[in-house]
Scaffold this active site. Structure first.
Site, mmCIF file in Angstrom:
data_model
loop_
_atom_site.group_PDB
_atom_site.id
_atom_site.type_symbol
_atom_site.label_atom_id
_atom_site.label_comp_id
_atom_site.label_asym_id
_atom_site.label_seq_id
_atom_site.Cartn_x
_atom_site.Cartn_y
_atom_site.Cartn_z
ATOM 1 N N HIS A 6 0.944 -3.954 0.364
ATOM 2 C CA HIS A 6 0.758 -5.254 0.247
ATOM 3 C C HIS A 6 -0.414 -5.694 -0.200
ATOM 4 O O HIS A 6 -1.477 -5.032 0.210
ATOM 5 C CB HIS A 6 1.036 -5.838 1.706
ATOM 6 C CG HIS A 6 1.473 -7.416 1.806
ATOM 7 N ND1 HIS A 6 0.522 -8.134 1.575
ATOM 8 C CD2 HIS A 6 2.775 -7.744 1.782
ATOM 9 C CE1 HIS A 6 1.292 -9.224 1.505
ATOM 10 N NE2 HIS A 6 2.722 -9.107 1.529
ATOM 11 N N ASP A 38 10.213 -5.293 3.044
ATOM 12 C CA ASP A 38 11.418 -4.938 1.941
ATOM 13 C C ASP A 38 11.897 -3.231 2.487
ATOM 14 O O ASP A 38 12.910 -3.163 2.061
ATOM 15 C CB ASP A 38 10.871 -4.677 0.595
ATOM 16 C CG ASP A 38 10.746 -6.101 -0.206
ATOM 17 O OD1 ASP A 38 11.674 -7.173 0.353
ATOM 18 O OD2 ASP A 38 9.856 -6.308 -0.793
HETATM 19 N N1 ACO Z 1 2.920 3.443 -3.504
HETATM 20 C C1 ACO Z 1 2.075 4.371 -3.988
HETATM 21 N N2 ACO Z 1 0.683 3.845 -4.056
HETATM 22 C C2 ACO Z 1 0.633 2.690 -3.827
HETATM 23 C C3 ACO Z 1 1.504 1.675 -3.463
HETATM 24 C C4 ACO Z 1 2.875 2.480 -3.354
HETATM 25 N N3 ACO Z 1 3.899 1.412 -3.047
HETATM 26 N N4 ACO Z 1 0.949 0.598 -3.280
HETATM 27 C C5 ACO Z 1 -0.126 0.644 -3.524
HETATM 28 N N5 ACO Z 1 -0.557 1.910 -3.855
HETATM 29 C C6 ACO Z 1 -1.895 2.442 -4.143
HETATM 30 C C7 ACO Z 1 -2.354 2.179 -5.550
HETATM 31 O O1 ACO Z 1 -1.701 3.150 -6.717
HETATM 32 C C8 ACO Z 1 -3.789 2.172 -5.390
HETATM 33 O O2 ACO Z 1 -4.263 3.662 -5.529
HETATM 34 P P1 ACO Z 1 -5.496 4.081 -6.344
HETATM 35 O O3 ACO Z 1 -6.688 3.138 -5.817
HETATM 36 O O4 ACO Z 1 -5.648 5.438 -6.173
HETATM 37 O O5 ACO Z 1 -5.388 3.616 -7.744
HETATM 38 C C9 ACO Z 1 -4.060 1.561 -4.161
HETATM 39 O O6 ACO Z 1 -2.919 1.820 -3.364
HETATM 40 C C10 ACO Z 1 -4.187 0.127 -4.173
HETATM 41 O O7 ACO Z 1 -3.234 -0.478 -4.952
HETATM 42 P P2 ACO Z 1 -3.246 -1.970 -5.848
HETATM 43 O O8 ACO Z 1 -2.314 -1.968 -6.686
HETATM 44 O O9 ACO Z 1 -4.706 -2.207 -6.040
HETATM 45 O O10 ACO Z 1 -2.776 -2.877 -4.515
HETATM 46 P P3 ACO Z 1 -2.145 -4.255 -4.826
HETATM 47 O O11 ACO Z 1 -2.921 -5.257 -3.831
HETATM 48 O O12 ACO Z 1 -2.637 -4.688 -6.258
HETATM 49 O O13 ACO Z 1 -0.722 -4.034 -4.736
HETATM 50 C C11 ACO Z 1 1.599 -4.074 -4.289
HETATM 51 C C12 ACO Z 1 0.219 -4.603 -3.889
HETATM 52 C C13 ACO Z 1 1.824 -4.521 -5.787
HETATM 53 C C14 ACO Z 1 2.712 -4.614 -3.493
HETATM 54 C C15 ACO Z 1 1.649 -2.622 -4.224
HETATM 55 O O14 ACO Z 1 1.249 -2.151 -3.033
HETATM 56 C C16 ACO Z 1 2.924 -2.009 -4.773
HETATM 57 O O15 ACO Z 1 3.374 -1.982 -5.877
HETATM 58 N N6 ACO Z 1 4.034 -1.841 -3.963
HETATM 59 C C17 ACO Z 1 5.304 -1.495 -4.199
HETATM 60 C C18 ACO Z 1 6.260 -2.472 -4.545
HETATM 61 C C19 ACO Z 1 6.525 -3.502 -3.130
HETATM 62 O O16 ACO Z 1 7.054 -2.957 -2.221
HETATM 63 N N7 ACO Z 1 6.602 -4.746 -3.234
HETATM 64 C C20 ACO Z 1 6.886 -5.441 -2.375
HETATM 65 C C21 ACO Z 1 5.564 -6.429 -1.701
HETATM 66 S S1 ACO Z 1 6.061 -7.203 -0.424
HETATM 67 C C22 ACO Z 1 7.152 -8.606 -0.747
HETATM 68 O O17 ACO Z 1 7.161 -8.924 -1.649
HETATM 69 C C23 ACO Z 1 7.948 -9.033 0.348
#
Ligand code: ACO
Length: 382
Positions: free
Chosen positions: A267, A318
């Site tokens: 998140h 989710d």
């Molecule tokens: N699976 C694997 N790795 C992940 C995930 C994930 N779901 N989420 C974050 N990471 C990792 C990233 O790859 C990154 O790793 P790195 O530093 O080695 O490159 C690190 O965690 C930080 O990730 P960011 O992309 O900077 O985090 P951000 O705050 O931009 O992302 C997001 C938030 C988009 C929700 C992300 O966690 C994601 O893509 N999750 C999956 C999609 C999801 O479940 N969305 C629902 C959100 S909640 C909602 O809408 C109710």
């Protein structure tokens, strides 16, 4: 310093994805970053999920206070009365392909509802409120009509609560009390989460003094993506692909090794976990027990363990919602539209707040392209 950047903007501080930016003020919802706590209008989400109805929560978000008995019953009756679709929406439904993506359908259908909304000419508070109530009531009716196309959707049952009626419309069966409770809790948990992408999209649209339906149409478009609302559908597809708990470790390990994202985890704000996930997890487990089908819950728990161990990432709302919806007998492609059925309450509260205290949302961008290029007539270009 670039000549383009003036008042208030600092080119050394570019907030990609607006991470950490306070992009406005709101009295609707408070998200506690450090412990994942969540409050709607000051009320703790745990209390609302356990003790309130969705109608009460929608009233709270829209009106800013919990209703008394009389107010709640008037509000619930108005919602139930507003469920039938207007003629223009019915005509539109006849033109839609049943194979369309349900989120694309909803985005267009809500826009259609705006065409002949009786309050379409005004963004005043009372007109916005009436539009919000109609949208909350009619989005489930739209979905039911789409689901049953080309046949007739089941008519709403005015004796059923908003949550129970939604399940009835989408499954064709009156739900048992526990299934209705799970839907109620899910609608409450999904209702509001301050400046998430879709709500922010709604506020940006409203900030130009555009109308409620335009703002909600923007919001639905934003919610569709898998990094936001589209994640719940993606989670269930993943669970089905994994197939069983025995494949979980290998499947997740492989995807993480390929640096792929696991949907339903992580998140932007809640890095230490999400209280909403803990609540829906409890209901997903009990639903599995009651339906004598723990497979999806057990598989989900194993993935949760693995993600914590390997990545220190926690499930978001989710993740366990996906298997709960599946056990409720809802089609997977309706998972994100169900998010719409709930978040419409938060979106419309935000649109009203934006209109009531408007300032155009118009940030700056740090330009990274070339500048002052000589203009070549077309015949001289290679
Ligand atoms: N699976 C694997 N790795 C992940 C995930 C994930 N779901 N989420 C974050 N990471 C990792 C990233 O790859 C990154 O790793 P790195 O530093 O080695 O490159 C690190 O965690 C930080 O990730 P960011 O992309 O900077 O985090 P951000 O705050 O931009 O992302 C997001 C938030 C988009 C929700 C992300 O966690 C994601 O893509 N999750 C999956 C999609 C999801 O479940 N969305 C629902 C959100 S909640 C909602 O809408 C109710």
């Amino acid at each position: 310093m670039s000549d383009s950047i003036g008042r208030g903007a600092d080119p050394d501080r570019i907030y990609h994805g607006l991470e950490g930016v306070l992009a406005g003020a709101s009295a609707i919802c408070d998200v506690e970053e450090t412990n994942g706590g969540l409050f709607y209008r000051g009320y703790r989400i745990e209390d609302l999920a356990e003790r309130a109805s969705f109608e009460e929560v929608a009233y709270l978000l829209l009106m800013g206070k919990l209703p008394n008995r009389k107010e709640l019953s008037a509000f619930s009756e108005e919602l139930a009365r507003s469920r039938p679709l207007p003629e223009a929406a019915r005509r539109f439904l006849k033109t839609v392909s049943p194979t369309a993506n349900p989120m694309d359908f909803l985005r267009t259908a809500v826009s259609f509802l705006g065409l002949d909304d009786p309050d379409r000419e005004s963004n005043a508070h009372s007109e916005n409120l009436r539009k919000a109530i109609r949208l909350i009531a009619q989005i489930p009716s739209l979905l039911a009509a789409f689901r049953s196309a080309p046949g007739e959707p089941p008519p709403s049952d005015p004796s059923l609560s908003h949550a129970a009626n939604l399940l009835y419309l989408l499954t064709g069966r009156r739900p048992d009390p526990f299934s209705a409770k799970v839907m109620e809790v899910s609608l409450i948990l999904y209702a509001e989460h301050e400046f998430n992408a879709s709500t922010f999209a709604a506020r940006v649209t409203a900030s130009s003094l555009s109308d409620m339906h335009s703002a909600v149409t923007s919001a639905i478009g934003s919610l569709k993506g898998p990094l936001h609302g589209g994640a719940n559908e993606a989670v269930m597809k993943m669970l089905l692909e994994i197939g069983g708990i025995e494949n979980a470790e290998r499947y997740i390990g492989k995807r993480l090794a390929r640096k792929e994202r696991i949907m339903g985890f992580g998140h932007r704000v809640l890095k230490q976990g999400d209280v909403r996930s803990k609540i829906i997890k409890k209901y997903a487990e009990e639903l599995g027990e009651r339906k004598k089908d723990r497979k999806w819950f057990d598989l989900s728990s194993r993935i949760e363990e693995k993600m914590r161990r390997e990545k220190e990432l926690y499930p978001n709302l989710d993740f366990y919602s996906a298997s709960a919806y599946y056990l409720l007998g809802l089609p997977i492609e309706f998972d994100t539209p169900l998010f719409v059925c709930s978040r419409i309450s938060g979106w419309s509260a935000h649109v009203m707040e934006q209109h009531d205290h408007n300032r155009l949302i118009r940030p700056r961008c740090f330009y990274t392209g070339p500048k002052d290029l000589p203009y070549l007539p077309i015949e001289h270009r290679s």
